[in-house]
Design an enzyme around this catalytic site. Sequence first.
Site, PDB file in Angstrom:
ATOM      1  N   ASP A 141      14.325   3.527  14.044  1.00  0.00           N
ATOM      2  CA  ASP A 141      15.075   4.204  15.105  1.00  0.00           C
ATOM      3  C   ASP A 141      14.368   4.016  16.444  1.00  0.00           C
ATOM      4  OD1 ASP A 141      17.192   5.629  16.141  1.00  0.00           O
ATOM      5  OD2 ASP A 141      16.232   7.570  15.838  1.00  0.00           O
ATOM      6  N   TYR A 143      14.395   4.352  20.825  1.00  0.00           N
ATOM      7  CA  TYR A 143      14.411   5.476  21.774  1.00  0.00           C
ATOM      8  C   TYR A 143      14.891   4.894  23.106  1.00  0.00           C
ATOM      9  CZ  TYR A 143      12.240   9.794  23.759  1.00  0.00           C
ATOM     10  OH  TYR A 143      11.977  11.007  24.352  1.00  0.00           O
ATOM     11  N   HIS A 148      18.405  10.139  27.782  1.00  0.00           N
ATOM     12  CA  HIS A 148      17.949  11.052  26.727  1.00  0.00           C
ATOM     13  C   HIS A 148      16.437  11.239  26.802  1.00  0.00           C
ATOM     14  CE1 HIS A 148      17.131  12.811  22.782  1.00  0.00           C
ATOM     15  NE2 HIS A 148      16.325  11.794  22.522  1.00  0.00           N
ATOM     16  N   GLU A 214      21.838  13.693  16.883  1.00  0.00           N
ATOM     17  CA  GLU A 214      21.581  12.750  17.970  1.00  0.00           C
ATOM     18  C   GLU A 214      22.649  11.673  17.903  1.00  0.00           C
ATOM     19  OE1 GLU A 214      17.490  11.372  17.831  1.00  0.00           O
ATOM     20  OE2 GLU A 214      16.867  13.096  19.044  1.00  0.00           O
ATOM     21  N   GLU A 216      24.006   8.276  18.370  1.00  0.00           N
ATOM     22  CA  GLU A 216      23.420   6.945  18.504  1.00  0.00           C
ATOM     23  C   GLU A 216      24.403   5.900  17.997  1.00  0.00           C
ATOM     24  OE1 GLU A 216      19.486   6.416  16.965  1.00  0.00           O
ATOM     25  OE2 GLU A 216      18.884   8.506  17.332  1.00  0.00           O
ATOM     26  N   ASP A 248      21.390  10.653  13.958  1.00  0.00           N
ATOM     27  CA  ASP A 248      19.994  10.904  13.583  1.00  0.00           C
ATOM     28  C   ASP A 248      19.776  12.417  13.602  1.00  0.00           C
ATOM     29  OD1 ASP A 248      17.261  10.889  13.213  1.00  0.00           O
ATOM     30  OD2 ASP A 248      16.818  10.369  15.295  1.00  0.00           O
ATOM     31  N   ARG A 252      14.642  20.334  15.248  1.00  0.00           N
ATOM     32  CA  ARG A 252      13.821  20.386  16.463  1.00  0.00           C
ATOM     33  C   ARG A 252      12.574  21.243  16.323  1.00  0.00           C
ATOM     34  NH1 ARG A 252      15.430  15.870  18.623  1.00  0.00           N
ATOM     35  NH2 ARG A 252      17.635  15.868  19.174  1.00  0.00           N
ATOM     36  N   GLN A 255      10.179  19.385  14.226  1.00  0.00           N
ATOM     37  CA  GLN A 255       9.735  18.224  15.020  1.00  0.00           C
ATOM     38  C   GLN A 255       8.667  18.613  16.050  1.00  0.00           C
ATOM     39  OE1 GLN A 255      12.921  16.310  17.186  1.00  0.00           O
ATOM     40  NE2 GLN A 255      11.612  14.694  17.986  1.00  0.00           N
ATOM     41  N   LYS A 268      13.089  14.356  10.686  1.00  0.00           N
ATOM     42  CA  LYS A 268      14.120  13.323  10.783  1.00  0.00           C
ATOM     43  C   LYS A 268      14.485  12.751   9.419  1.00  0.00           C
ATOM     44  CE  LYS A 268      13.949  12.685  15.424  1.00  0.00           C
ATOM     45  NZ  LYS A 268      15.087  12.602  16.330  1.00  0.00           N
ATOM     46  N   THR A 272      20.104  10.764   7.636  1.00  0.00           N
ATOM     47  CA  THR A 272      20.658   9.967   8.733  1.00  0.00           C
ATOM     48  C   THR A 272      22.045   9.538   8.277  1.00  0.00           C
ATOM     49  OG1 THR A 272      18.459   9.109   9.284  1.00  0.00           O
ATOM     50  CG2 THR A 272      20.352   7.900  10.167  1.00  0.00           C
ATOM     51  N   THR A 375      19.121   8.086  20.945  1.00  0.00           N
ATOM     52  CA  THR A 375      20.194   8.929  21.466  1.00  0.00           C
ATOM     53  C   THR A 375      20.717   8.373  22.786  1.00  0.00           C
ATOM     54  OG1 THR A 375      19.017  10.774  20.513  1.00  0.00           O
ATOM     55  CG2 THR A 375      20.824  11.310  22.001  1.00  0.00           C
ATOM     56  N   GLU A 389      19.504  18.764  24.411  1.00  0.00           N
ATOM     57  CA  GLU A 389      19.686  18.474  25.827  1.00  0.00           C
ATOM     58  C   GLU A 389      20.790  19.327  26.453  1.00  0.00           C
ATOM     59  OE1 GLU A 389      19.767  13.957  26.393  1.00  0.00           O
ATOM     60  OE2 GLU A 389      19.635  14.250  24.230  1.00  0.00           O
TER      61      GLU A 389
HETATM   62 CA    CA Z   1      16.788   9.291  17.305  1.00  0.00          CA
END
Ligand code: CA
Length: 450
Positions: A141, A143, A148, A214, A216, A248, A252, A255, A268, A272, A375, A389
Amino acid sequence: VTEAPNLDETHDPARRSFVEAANLTDAAFPIQNLPLAVFSTEADPNPRIGVAIGDQVFDLKKVSKENERFAQPIRFALRETSLNSLFSLGRVALREVRRIAADLLDQGRSGNQVRRHALDLLTPMDSCAYHLPTKVGNYTDFYAGIYHARAAGALLTPENPLPANYKWVPIAYHGRASSVQVGQGAVRRPLGQRPPAAPATPPSFGPCERLDFELEMGFYLAGGNPLGKPIPIAKASQEIVGFTLLNDWSARDIQRWEMYPHGPFLSKSFATSVAPWVVTADALAPFRVPALTRPEGDPRPLDYLFDAADQAHGGLDVHLQVQLATAQMRAANEPAVEILTSNAKYLYWTPAQMVAHHTINGCNLQAGDLIGTGTISGPSPGELSSMLEFTSAGSTPVALPNGEQRGFLQDGDEVAFHGGCSRQGYATIGFGSCVGRIEAADVSSVGRAV
Ligand code: CA
C-alpha cells in the site's frame, strides 16, 4: 488534456452490444469496458473467469473452450480459478481477450453465436457470487495521495504534517495479502491495544473505537520482474494490467499507538477490500491524464522515476464516491447517503512511478500482486477521503439525514465505494462497487479481558 494513447476499435463509442443493458446511457459496463472478475453461480459453484457486460456476466471459460480465436496459452489461462495466469501473459494477451470478447458480444453479426447460446454463456450479475480476482501473493500500500498525507499528517503529527521525504520517495508499506477480500460482505471490527488515555499510563485493550475506511484505487500486476532486476519507469505501465476500487480499512486508535517507529501493522492487516471487477488498463486508456502538476518549487522526480510519456499520460481521471448506510437507515428503508467524492487524478505519484520505485532495489513483483495507491483525498473539504480527515479525527462528526452522527464507523455501518470515468467522445465506464458492512468485534476469544 493530452491525446489518449493506445486507442483502437474496442473504444469506439458507437459500438453496441446485443445485451441491451450495456447500451443504456451511463451504463457502468458497456461493451467498451469489459472488466474481468472471478465468479460462480448457484448452478455451477466452481469459480471461473468472466467479464461484465451490461447487467450480465459473460463466461469466458466456457466460451473459450471451443473457440479457435483464443490462442492456446490464453485458453489455458481462462480455465483457471483466478486471473493470475492470464495476468502473467501480460498486456498483449489481455488486449487480445478484450478484442475477442467485444466481437463476441457485439450487436452485429460477430455476436450471433453467443447470442444464440446466451442462456448458457450469460448470467445475471446480481445472481452471481464473486471471488478474489487473483490469488494475491503480495499486497503493497502506497501513500501517494498528497492531500491525504497533508491532512492526515496535520492530525497525527501536526509539527511535521508532510514528511521531508514525501516529494522524493513514493512512500509505502508492505500490507497483508491473506486478509484481502472481495468487497461485498462483512468486515469484523478488530480488537487491539488502544493508546493510553494519559502519559505514563498503560494502554487499554478492546474493540477498536476509531474504525475508519480509506478510499483508494488498487492495481494488479502482470508477469512482474525477476529478483534483482528493476522495472524501468518507461516499461512500468506495461506491467499494470488493471485497476480496481480498494478500501484500506484502518483502526485509527490501534494505529496511533503502534505505528511509531515501524509503520502500521495490526491497525491495517485485519481487512482490505477490493471491488470484484478489474477494469483493464486498456479500458482505461481514454481516461488517462497527465501526472499531477507539481507546484512551483517541488523537486523534479529523480531520473529513475521520471518518464516523459508517464508525465503526459500516467495519471488517471477516475471519479470516486463514498456512500454510507447505517443499520438504522437500512431498517427504515432509507437509501445510502453520499458522504464524499474524490478523483484519482489527485495522486502525487503515478502508478508507473510506484512500480518503478517498488522494484528499483531489485524486489521482484509477481503476477496477480496487488498494489494500493494510498488514500485519494482532494484539495476541497468534500474530498477528504477517510473519516479521520473529514471529521477531523472524530471532532466534527458527519450529520446524516436521519439525525444520526458519525465520527468513526459503528457496527452495522455499510460503506460503499463507487468509481467511474467519463470523457467527451467516449463511452462512460464504471468500476462497480466495493462494499463492506461492519460487524461487532469477536470478543469470545478474549473473554473477560475486554
Ligand atoms: Ca492506505
